[in-house]
Write a protein that holds these residues in place. Structure first.
Motif, PDB file in Angstrom:
ATOM      1  N   TYR A   9       7.770   7.323  -7.501  1.00 40.63           N
ATOM      2  CA  TYR A   9       6.691   7.783  -6.632  1.00 40.63           C
ATOM      3  C   TYR A   9       6.961   9.199  -6.145  1.00 40.63           C
ATOM      4  O   TYR A   9       7.097   9.427  -4.939  1.00 40.63           O
ATOM      5  CB  TYR A   9       6.540   6.858  -5.419  1.00 40.63           C
ATOM      6  CG  TYR A   9       6.469   5.405  -5.769  1.00 40.63           C
ATOM      7  CD1 TYR A   9       5.323   4.853  -6.334  1.00 40.63           C
ATOM      8  CD2 TYR A   9       7.567   4.560  -5.555  1.00 40.63           C
ATOM      9  CE1 TYR A   9       5.258   3.510  -6.667  1.00 40.63           C
ATOM     10  CE2 TYR A   9       7.507   3.222  -5.882  1.00 40.63           C
ATOM     11  CZ  TYR A   9       6.355   2.701  -6.437  1.00 40.63           C
ATOM     12  OH  TYR A   9       6.307   1.375  -6.761  1.00 40.63           O
ATOM     13  N   SER A  68       6.844  12.562  -4.532  1.00 42.13           N
ATOM     14  CA  SER A  68       5.980  13.222  -3.552  1.00 42.13           C
ATOM     15  C   SER A  68       6.848  14.191  -2.766  1.00 42.13           C
ATOM     16  O   SER A  68       8.073  14.078  -2.752  1.00 42.13           O
ATOM     17  CB  SER A  68       5.330  12.206  -2.608  1.00 42.13           C
ATOM     18  OG  SER A  68       6.280  11.699  -1.697  1.00 42.13           O
ATOM     19  N   ALA A 101       0.399   4.210  -0.099  1.00 43.58           N
ATOM     20  CA  ALA A 101      -0.026   5.345   0.729  1.00 43.58           C
ATOM     21  C   ALA A 101       0.701   5.385   2.064  1.00 43.58           C
ATOM     22  O   ALA A 101       0.823   6.449   2.678  1.00 43.58           O
ATOM     23  CB  ALA A 101      -1.537   5.281   0.958  1.00 43.58           C
ATOM     24  N   ASP A 117       0.854  -1.184   0.000  1.00 45.19           N
ATOM     25  CA  ASP A 117       0.000   0.000   0.000  1.00 45.19           C
ATOM     26  C   ASP A 117       0.891   1.236   0.000  1.00 45.19           C
ATOM     27  O   ASP A 117       1.371   1.667   1.045  1.00 45.19           O
ATOM     28  CB  ASP A 117      -0.933   0.004   1.205  1.00 45.19           C
ATOM     29  CG  ASP A 117      -2.001   1.084   1.104  1.00 45.19           C
ATOM     30  OD1 ASP A 117      -1.845   2.032   0.286  1.00 45.19           O
ATOM     31  OD2 ASP A 117      -2.993   0.995   1.837  1.00 45.19           O
TER      32      ASP A 117
END
Length: 85
Positions: free
Chosen positions: A63, A65, A30, A28
């Motif tokens: 990813y 961010s 997140a 996951d």
């Protein structure tokens, strides 16, 4: 994997903790920002800053961010100095 990683980190098994934390990417994504500081700590305890740099570059490419960018900037600052971050 966070619980498993925390268990291994608590007993000083940083390589096993690192593997557990890195599995979060596939379980996951997140939760990756939550695990990132722990991942960085494991690399530092293992005294493998080159592998940490490589891993952070990989995360930035795959990813992107703000959490990952800031972690990478902090690592670059520690390694190369403030002007390179």
């Amino acid at each position: 994997s966070l619980v498993e990683g925390n268990f291994y980190k608590k007993i000083g098994k940083f390589k096993q903790a690192l593997r557990a934390y890195q599995r979060i990417e596939y379980q996951d994504i997140a939760f990756l920002p939550e695990a990132l500081l722990m991942i960085m700590e494991c690399y530092e305890r293992l005294e493998d800053k080159d592998a940490l740099s490589e891993y952070l570059r990989y995360l930035m490419q795959n990813y992107p961010s703000i959490t990952i960018v800031l972690a990478n900037a902090e690592q670059v600052k520690d390694k190369q100095g403030k002007e390179h971050a």
